[in-house]
Design an enzyme around this catalytic site. Structure first.
Site: not given
Ligand code: UN1
Length: 530
Positions: A178, A235, A239-240, A257, A291, A401
């Site tokens: 999804k 995400g 939610v995780g 993640e 992230c 965040e």
């Molecule tokens: C993300 O933001 O979920 O290391 C992944 C990084 C990228 C991946 C980010 N290669 O910033």
């Protein structure tokens, strides 16, 4: 820009068939919300269940397809993505809003992942283990889990899905994916390339729709119906946590993640030009919507003022705008209105907590535009680069965040305080330190609570074959990428093969060697040891 071209309607891809739904949603150009890119179906719970059943039916054959053959197929997926790299990157820029250079990187990360796992199909090693019995052999095998549900975010529309789909397929699992409802067109294109490579019907299925109260929740609920053996999610931490609870009560181990509030430390001896450039990219690249983006820049007291002056001068020069039209912008629009609203709200946290706003003024509009803004700000949600100071660990600004263009400057004094403050955040995804001092760099990498650390580089930019993931609020310890991700899509099967023809009882019939009479070294010590 409004266009007159016909807008195409897309379908789910389930069990080798194209399936529509009674309700639909549209995907828009992130930089020009009037520009509709496609109409997509919203999967009902029955359709999601149907996709899981198709994946279940396909599992037996797929797990018995030899791993080197599955690896060959992964190679073909990589070739297809490589062939379409420019077009895919174009779609990513339009639909998600990152610059073309970054979009190419996003696609390249998926190609790199395919290259890595192609040969892993010839290396999916188990072990042979000595037995304590004669004429008995022990061996371990990696086995696939079954049907894997995958739910991904919109900020890395190609790379992050590939981190999950490619190793899951390689290890013999079947999939229901999804994708984020922010990027269904890119997801559809990626899915067609995966299928083009020759994936058998039912092995890889795609359902579209929103996460909340839609296809995403339906897919997670399939854990309770016993139709998924694993869920993998990228995400938010909120939610995780919920997904983790559902996975836990079904005794499955999810890949989670989640968020980050990543510290970037600049010590007094750092190369300041390099540190300012790195901090600027870490904080504002992708509009802060990674992230791995830097949330807190910790500055060693002796260089605080010098860094701040240089950093603010560079922030005022940042070019922002529609990356489809301007190829030199650092960042484009917000991926969606929800991210914009929560970023907008963080200005009130600053007021409540007493953080001092050094730069930034909320949404970019025709009346309020930073000097580097290009084009028309009213076509989408664009945000001012925002910088705070006077931020301390007890503040919401420090802890939460934001997922947008904002960063806090935090004053620390020396490596001990830098580490204490860097570890005071509830997340632990990425981290960085700028210093020339090898001992400080060593202490940082030894004591920082994070899954990833850069020395003299940005918090962002993990390579495709290194373990990706975090500690604390950033995840549940699972890792993506490289050899480490294989643990998350397989279980170990230990096999005892007894060819002796008799019942041999481990631990009880084992012919341990009987020890001889004890030899006392003291007898040789003349004169006697005092
Ligand atoms: C993300 O933001 O979920 O290391 C992944 C990084 C990228 C991946 C980010 N290669 O910033």
């Amino acid at each position: 820009m409004t266009t007159t071209r016909t807008i195409r309607t897309f379908t789910h891809l389930i069990g080798g068939r194209e399936i529509s739904s009674p309700t639909t949603f549209v995907s828009r150009n992130a930089s020009d919300l009037a520009d509709v890119l496609g109409v997509f179906p919203q999967a009902t719970i029955e359709q999601v269940r149907g996709a899981c059943l198709a994946a279940k039916d396909a599992f037996h054959r797929w797990r018995h397809t030899p791993a080197p053959v599955r690896g060959d197929l992964i190679g073909k997926i990589g070739t297809a993505i490589e062939r379409e790299k420019e077009h895919l990157a174009y779609l990513v820029t339009r639909e998600m809003g990152k610059t073309l250079k970054e979009a190419r990187g996003d696609v390249q990360e998926a190609i790199d992942t395919c290259h890595f796992f192609q040969s892993e199909g010839r290396r999916l090693y188990g072990q042979t283990v000595p037995s304590e019995m004669p004429n008995k052999e022990l061996a371990t095998y990696r086995r696939p889990l079954g049907v894997v549900g995958i739910v991904t975010a919109g900020n890395f529309p190609v790379a992050v899905p590939a981190w999950k789909i490619i190793p899951a397929l390689l290890t013999g699992n079947t999939i229901v994916w999804k994708p984020s409802d922010d990027v269904p067109l890119t997801a559809y294109a990626l899915a067609r390339l995966i299928l083009e490579a020759g994936v058998p019907a039912g092995v890889f299925n795609v359902v579209f729709g929103p996460g909340r109260s839609g296809a995403g929740e339906h897919l997670v609920s399939m854990l309770d119906e016993g139709l998924l053996q694993k869920i993998a999610f990228t995400g938010s931490t909120a939610v995780g946590r919920k997904i983790g609870e559902i996975a836990g009560r079904n005794l499955t181990h999810p890949t989670l993640e989640l968020g980050g509030k990543n510290p970037l430390v600049v010590m007094r001896d750092a190369d300041l030009d390099n540190a300012v450039t790195g901090a600027l990219w870490a904080s504002f690249g992708t509009g802060g919507q990674r992230c791995t983006s830097a949330g807190n820049v910790l500055l060693d007291a002796p260089i605080y003022e010098a860094f701040r002056a240089r950093f603010l001068a560079r922030v005022a020069e940042i070019r922002i705008g529609d990356p489809n039209r301007y190829d030199d912008v650092l960042y484009g629009p917000f991926i969606n209105e929800r991210f914009f609203r929560s970023w907008e709200e963080h200005y009130t946290w600053g007021e409540t907590d007493g953080g001092a706003l050094l730069y930034g003024a909320g949404r970019i509009t025709t009346k309020s535009r930073p000097p580097g803004f290009c084009g028309d700000p009213d076509t989408a949600f664009f945000g001012w680069p925002t910088v705070w100071e006077g931020v301390r660990p007890e503040m919401r600004l420090f802890q939460e965040e934001v997922f947008g263009p904002t960063v806090n400057l935090v004053r620390v004094n020396g490596i001990d305080e830098a580490l204490e403050v860097a570890n005071a955040v509830e997340y632990g995804l990425s981290s960085a330190i700028y210093t020339q001092n090898r001992l400080w760099a060593h202490r940082f990498k030894d004591d920082i609570q994070a899954g990833m650390t850069s020395i003299n580089n940005s918090t962002t930019g993990a390579e495709a074959h290194m373990p990706f993931g975090g500690v604390k609020g950033s995840g549940n310890g699972t890792r993506e990428s490289g050899i480490w991700v294989i643990e998350n899509y397989t279980y170990w099967h230990g096999v005892n093969d007894d060819v002796s023809g008799v019942l041999q009882l481990a631990q009880m019939d084992t012919a341990y060697v009987a020890p001889g009479a004890p030899f006392h070294v003291a007898d040789l010590c003349v004169p006697e040891m005092p």
